[in-house]
Design a protein around this motif. Structure first.
Motif, PDB file in Angstrom:
ATOM      1  N   HIS A  29      84.173 116.476 108.850  1.00 18.10           N
ATOM      2  CA  HIS A  29      84.346 117.895 109.186  1.00 18.10           C
ATOM      3  C   HIS A  29      84.695 118.705 107.941  1.00 18.10           C
ATOM      4  N   HIS A  30      85.506 118.126 107.060  1.00 12.19           N
ATOM      5  CA  HIS A  30      85.868 118.820 105.827  1.00 12.19           C
ATOM      6  C   HIS A  30      84.647 119.068 104.949  1.00 12.19           C
ATOM      7  N   HIS A  31      83.623 118.241 105.127  1.00 12.26           N
ATOM      8  CA  HIS A  31      82.376 118.413 104.378  1.00 12.26           C
ATOM      9  C   HIS A  31      81.331 119.183 105.176  1.00 12.26           C
ATOM     10  N   SER A  32      81.761 119.781 106.280  1.00 12.35           N
ATOM     11  CA  SER A  32      80.866 120.562 107.157  1.00 12.35           C
ATOM     12  C   SER A  32      79.709 119.718 107.688  1.00 12.35           C
ATOM     13  N   VAL A  33      79.990 118.457 107.948  1.00 17.27           N
ATOM     14  CA  VAL A  33      78.999 117.541 108.510  1.00 17.27           C
ATOM     15  C   VAL A  33      79.503 117.047 109.858  1.00 17.27           C
ATOM     16  N   GLN A  34      78.643 117.134 110.849  1.00 13.98           N
ATOM     17  CA  GLN A  34      78.978 116.632 112.177  1.00 13.98           C
ATOM     18  C   GLN A  34      78.194 115.347 112.421  1.00 13.98           C
ATOM     19  N   PRO A  35      78.796 114.200 112.198  1.00 14.47           N
ATOM     20  CA  PRO A  35      78.055 112.942 112.389  1.00 14.47           C
ATOM     21  C   PRO A  35      77.751 112.693 113.862  1.00 14.47           C
ATOM     22  N   ILE A  36      76.758 111.861 114.081  1.00  8.45           N
ATOM     23  CA  ILE A  36      76.332 111.516 115.433  1.00  8.45           C
ATOM     24  C   ILE A  36      76.934 110.170 115.796  1.00  8.45           C
ATOM     25  N   LEU A  37      77.751 110.145 116.833  1.00 13.18           N
ATOM     26  CA  LEU A  37      78.366 108.903 117.276  1.00 13.18           C
ATOM     27  C   LEU A  37      77.418 108.139 118.182  1.00 13.18           C
ATOM     28  N   ILE A  38      77.188 106.886 117.850  1.00 11.43           N
ATOM     29  CA  ILE A  38      76.231 106.059 118.587  1.00 11.43           C
ATOM     30  C   ILE A  38      76.924 104.785 119.050  1.00 11.43           C
ATOM     31  N   PRO A  39      77.194 104.641 120.334  1.00  6.93           N
ATOM     32  CA  PRO A  39      77.771 103.382 120.818  1.00  6.93           C
ATOM     33  C   PRO A  39      76.807 102.233 120.572  1.00  6.93           C
ATOM     34  N   PRO A  40      77.296 101.089 120.105  1.00  9.62           N
ATOM     35  CA  PRO A  40      76.406  99.970 119.774  1.00  9.62           C
ATOM     36  C   PRO A  40      75.572  99.473 120.960  1.00  9.62           C
ATOM     37  N   THR A  41      76.040  99.692 122.162  1.00  5.78           N
ATOM     38  CA  THR A  41      75.307  99.200 123.337  1.00  5.78           C
ATOM     39  C   THR A  41      74.256 100.186 123.819  1.00  5.78           C
ATOM     40  N   PHE A  42      74.076 101.316 123.128  1.00  9.26           N
ATOM     41  CA  PHE A  42      73.170 102.362 123.597  1.00  9.26           C
ATOM     42  C   PHE A  42      71.847 102.381 122.835  1.00  9.26           C
ATOM     43  N   LEU A  43      71.529 101.298 122.137  1.00  9.03           N
ATOM     44  CA  LEU A  43      70.331 101.255 121.312  1.00  9.03           C
ATOM     45  C   LEU A  43      69.123 100.807 122.130  1.00  9.03           C
ATOM     46  N   THR A  44      68.008 101.507 121.972  1.00  8.45           N
ATOM     47  CA  THR A  44      66.757 101.153 122.655  1.00  8.45           C
ATOM     48  C   THR A  44      65.635 101.123 121.629  1.00  8.45           C
ATOM     49  N   SER A  45      64.878 100.043 121.593  1.00  7.05           N
ATOM     50  CA  SER A  45      63.784  99.893 120.637  1.00  7.05           C
ATOM     51  C   SER A  45      62.453  99.831 121.370  1.00  7.05           C
ATOM     52  N   ARG A  46      61.440 100.406 120.737  1.00  4.24           N
ATOM     53  CA  ARG A  46      60.073 100.334 121.259  1.00  4.24           C
ATOM     54  C   ARG A  46      59.167  99.769 120.173  1.00  4.24           C
ATOM     55  N   VAL A  47      58.311  98.835 120.558  1.00  5.52           N
ATOM     56  CA  VAL A  47      57.401  98.198 119.613  1.00  5.52           C
ATOM     57  C   VAL A  47      55.998  98.262 120.180  1.00  5.52           C
ATOM     58  N   PRO A  48      55.012  98.903 119.511  1.00  3.29           N
ATOM     59  CA  PRO A  48      55.240  99.729 118.322  1.00  3.29           C
ATOM     60  C   PRO A  48      56.012 100.998 118.681  1.00  3.29           C
ATOM     61  N   GLY A  49      56.646 101.593 117.721  1.00  2.88           N
ATOM     62  CA  GLY A  49      57.429 102.793 117.958  1.00  2.88           C
ATOM     63  C   GLY A  49      58.722 102.760 117.173  1.00  2.88           C
ATOM     64  N   HIS A  50      59.690 103.509 117.658  1.00  3.25           N
ATOM     65  CA  HIS A  50      60.936 103.696 116.933  1.00  3.25           C
ATOM     66  C   HIS A  50      62.117 103.225 117.765  1.00  3.25           C
ATOM     67  N   THR A  51      63.259 103.191 117.111  1.00  2.00           N
ATOM     68  CA  THR A  51      64.512 102.897 117.787  1.00  2.00           C
ATOM     69  C   THR A  51      65.193 104.209 118.139  1.00  2.00           C
TER      70      THR A  51
END
Length: 297
Positions: A24-46
């Motif tokens: 926040h001090h650097h004016s950046v709002q990071p994106i919080l990603i729970p480790p169990t919320f990942l979805t991958s597509r092949v071919p494609g992206h995560t």
């Protein structure tokens, strides 16, 4: 450049909170990603459902890994596979998946360090009950550790063959691996050195009321400016593991230092109470600089 930073973790713990404040001090709002919320597509992206949005993780510049929770073998392997795939797609993962794999279990870490000439405690790892009992006879007092884990949880001191027999039989029922280290007298103290980008940024001496020196087990922290020998040993450890940042635990026994462990997702709350720098700020600065440089390896 619109820097987008992801943090693999949740907002529940103090480490994430301190990182969010620093970003926040650097004016950046990071994106919080729970480790169990990942979805991958092949071919494609995560993709992932973050705490605020659905996003393609490939669109972020850097991903700071702050949580890789335990689970089934499938879950653990899948999460590491995702990190490797993200890195291949151009996302700068901190720490790198290859680095995290080197530190995910104590045996692999210790073997890599020993092979590189870094002093570590005498250790025996086996699946055989008979070999574990023989190790106790050979080494005397041993520290029994789980291959996975931190904060001193599940670590037991065994100095009697009869106790060893009962402990090892119990571990045998759970299909655990015997990870046994020779107990090294250390005056109930050791050192934690915190390294970011090849520099020791903070260090402490941990003093315990027993042989366990984890802050979570009641040990107290004292600020230290580590002597050059300990600092170089920690830096060599980080170099062997190719770590962006790492916590290195060093014990001194009979005037000789030994690297006990290296943590690729290290905590710093105890260390921060005595550190002369804001560790979260330094880590955030490194993440932002790395992302701005295009995630160069």
């Amino acid at each position: 450049m619109n820097t987008r930073i992801g943090i693999l973790g949740t907002a529940q713990g103090p480490h994430i909170q301190s990182l969010l404040k620093s970003f926040h001090h650097h004016s950046v709002q990071p994106i919080l990603i729970p480790p169990t919320f990942l979805t991958s597509r092949v071919p494609g992206h995560t993709t992932a459902v973050s705490l605020s949005e659905q996003l393609a993780i490939n669109d972020i510049n850097a991903l700071l890994v702050r949580s890789l929770p335990g689970g089934s073998l499938e879950q653990v392997i899948y999460r590491m596979d995702v990190l490797h795939r993200l890195e291949k797609s151009g996302v700068r993962v901190i720490n790198r998946p290859g680095t995290l794999e080197k530190m995910v279990d104590k045996f692999y870490t210790l073997a890599l360090l020993a092979d590189a000439g870094i002093p570590v405690p005498p250790t025996v790892v086996t699946e055989r009950f008979e070999q574990a009992m023989a190790a106790v006879s050979e080494m005397g007092t041993v520290v029994v550790k789980p291959l996975f884990g931190s904060l001193g949880t599940g670590i037991t001191l065994v100095d009697d063959p009869e106790i060893a027999y009962r402990v090892f039989r119990a571990l045998e029922l759970g299909r655990y691996v015997y990870y046994l280290q020779q107990f090294l007298p250390h005056d109930n103290e050791d050192y934690r050195l915190f390294i970011i980008e090849g520099q020791v940024v903070a260090a402490m001496r941990r003093r315990g009321t027993s042989w366990k020196t984890n802050i979570s087990c009641g040990a107290t922290a004292e600020y230290v400016n580590p002597d050059p020998v300990l600092a170089q040993l920690a830096l060599n450890t980080a170099d062997v593991l190719n770590a962006d940042y790492v916590g290195v635990d060093i014990l001194i026994s009979n005037d000789k230092p030994y690297v006990l462990e290296a943590n690729g997702i290290p905590g710093w709350m105890g260390l921060q109470t005595v550190a002369k720098v804001n560790i979260a700020d330094l880590l955030v600065q490194y993440v932002l600089e790395t992302a701005a440089a295009g995630g160069a390896f």
